[in-house]
Design an enzyme around this catalytic site. Structure first.
Site, PDB file in Angstrom:
ATOM      1  N   CYS A  43      53.400 -17.374 -45.991  1.00  0.00           N
ATOM      2  CA  CYS A  43      52.443 -16.295 -46.199  1.00  0.00           C
ATOM      3  C   CYS A  43      51.127 -16.662 -45.518  1.00  0.00           C
ATOM      4  O   CYS A  43      50.775 -17.832 -45.409  1.00  0.00           O
ATOM      5  CB  CYS A  43      52.214 -16.064 -47.696  1.00  0.00           C
ATOM      6  SG  CYS A  43      51.098 -14.677 -48.038  1.00  0.00           S
ATOM      7  N   ASP A  45      48.358 -16.294 -46.729  1.00  0.00           N
ATOM      8  CA  ASP A  45      47.427 -16.722 -47.774  1.00  0.00           C
ATOM      9  C   ASP A  45      46.801 -18.079 -47.431  1.00  0.00           C
ATOM     10  O   ASP A  45      47.506 -19.038 -47.125  1.00  0.00           O
ATOM     11  CB  ASP A  45      48.196 -16.811 -49.108  1.00  0.00           C
ATOM     12  CG  ASP A  45      47.256 -16.942 -50.296  1.00  0.00           C
ATOM     13  OD1 ASP A  45      46.476 -17.927 -50.337  1.00  0.00           O
ATOM     14  OD2 ASP A  45      47.296 -16.079 -51.189  1.00  0.00           O
ATOM     15  N   ARG A  47      45.657 -20.338 -49.108  1.00  0.00           N
ATOM     16  CA  ARG A  47      45.906 -21.466 -50.011  1.00  0.00           C
ATOM     17  C   ARG A  47      47.187 -22.223 -49.726  1.00  0.00           C
ATOM     18  O   ARG A  47      47.479 -23.218 -50.388  1.00  0.00           O
ATOM     19  CB  ARG A  47      45.940 -20.956 -51.469  1.00  0.00           C
ATOM     20  CG  ARG A  47      44.621 -20.346 -51.920  1.00  0.00           C
ATOM     21  CD  ARG A  47      44.792 -19.591 -53.224  1.00  0.00           C
ATOM     22  NE  ARG A  47      45.662 -18.425 -53.062  1.00  0.00           N
ATOM     23  CZ  ARG A  47      46.005 -17.596 -54.042  1.00  0.00           C
ATOM     24  NH1 ARG A  47      45.563 -17.820 -55.272  1.00  0.00           N
ATOM     25  NH2 ARG A  47      46.790 -16.568 -53.813  1.00  0.00           N
ATOM     26  N   HIS A  99      54.927 -17.916 -52.206  1.00  0.00           N
ATOM     27  CA  HIS A  99      54.084 -18.564 -53.216  1.00  0.00           C
ATOM     28  C   HIS A  99      53.836 -17.610 -54.374  1.00  0.00           C
ATOM     29  O   HIS A  99      53.721 -16.393 -54.183  1.00  0.00           O
ATOM     30  CB  HIS A  99      52.748 -19.006 -52.601  1.00  0.00           C
ATOM     31  CG  HIS A  99      51.872 -17.867 -52.162  1.00  0.00           C
ATOM     32  ND1 HIS A  99      50.755 -17.477 -52.866  1.00  0.00           N
ATOM     33  CD2 HIS A  99      51.971 -17.013 -51.112  1.00  0.00           C
ATOM     34  CE1 HIS A  99      50.187 -16.447 -52.250  1.00  0.00           C
ATOM     35  NE2 HIS A  99      50.918 -16.139 -51.184  1.00  0.00           N
ATOM     36  N   CYS A 102      51.252 -14.141 -55.023  1.00  0.00           N
ATOM     37  CA  CYS A 102      51.150 -13.567 -53.671  1.00  0.00           C
ATOM     38  C   CYS A 102      50.621 -12.128 -53.748  1.00  0.00           C
ATOM     39  O   CYS A 102      51.228 -11.268 -54.393  1.00  0.00           O
ATOM     40  CB  CYS A 102      52.517 -13.590 -52.993  1.00  0.00           C
ATOM     41  SG  CYS A 102      52.460 -12.991 -51.288  1.00  0.00           S
TER      42      CYS A 102
HETATM   43 CO    CO Z   1      50.962 -14.350 -50.236  1.00  0.00          CO
END
Ligand code: CO
Length: 210
Positions: A43, A45, A47, A99, A102
């Site tokens: 992803c 993302d 993190r 994750h 999400c």
């Molecule tokens: Co995500």
């Protein structure tokens, strides 16, 4: 006043110097090419940075990231990355790492009109629809969302196995597909079920005569 992006450039200089202190030939070696063993589909993302969470270094993981780590067969970006990683770099493992928490998966569980993003999230809604019975039996919405995160990873990994790129790789050698999920609350990755290693793991209708 310095802008915050300048911090990144300063850090880059510090990093470059540190690497050269550790190994004077570091960048000489890095510029000679790459031979990563892994393709990471994760992803976007912020993190979940592939190298950092796996303690790997530049050159070790070929990376593709998009919102909610989806594998859509008409996505030229993903297909190009997959082709290059498998056919040219000969990676041995493809990891789909989702994750918990999400935003993409969470949005796909809602009914808001998100404009063109609706199209991107559609495939996650398809995953939901395929596993609706199991998901809707989970009354706790956070837990239901976590399960959808897991199913999304599993189904996107299955989607990889439906491509001729992966099936051709199996014909000519070996390639393992791994469904993984990362937990931001403890930093740990969990393997979701079995890895996919051959045509025998693919639903028959999706198998090609290659
Ligand atoms: Co995500």
């Amino acid at each position: 006043m310095k802008e915050s992006h300048q911090r990144l450039l300063r850090n880059n200089h510090i990093w470059s110097e540190k690497k050269q202190e550790e190994d004077a030939d570091y960048f000489k070696k890095l510029s000679q090419g790459q031979s990563p063993e892994y393709l990471w589909i994760g992803c976007s993302d912020s993190r979940v940075p592939a190298n950092e969470v796996t303690l790997t270094h530049p050159g070790e993981i070929f990376v593709h990231r998009n919102i909610a780590n989806v594998v859509i067969q008409t996505d030229m970006n993903l297909l190009s990355v997959l082709y290059f990683a498998v056919d040219i770099l000969h990676v041995e493992h493809v990891i789909v790492c989702g994750h918990y928490g999400c935003g993409g998966v969470s949005a796909a569980m809602q009914h808001e009109d998100l404009g063109f993003v609706n199209n991107w999230l559609r495939s996650i809604k398809e995953v939901y629809a395929s596993h609706k019975m199991e998901l809707e039996a989970i009354m706790d919405l956070d837990k239901r969302e976590r399960r959808l995160v897991e199913w999304n990873v599993i189904e996107q990994t299955n989607n990889l196995a439906k491509t001729r790129i992966v099936q051709r790789a199996w014909k000519n050698g070996s390639l393992q597909l791994h469904p993984w999920v990362f937990d931001c609350s403890n930093g740990l990755i969990t393997e979701l079920g079995n890895k996919i290693t051959s045509l025998a793991d693919v639903e028959p209708i999706f198998r090609y005569r290659l």
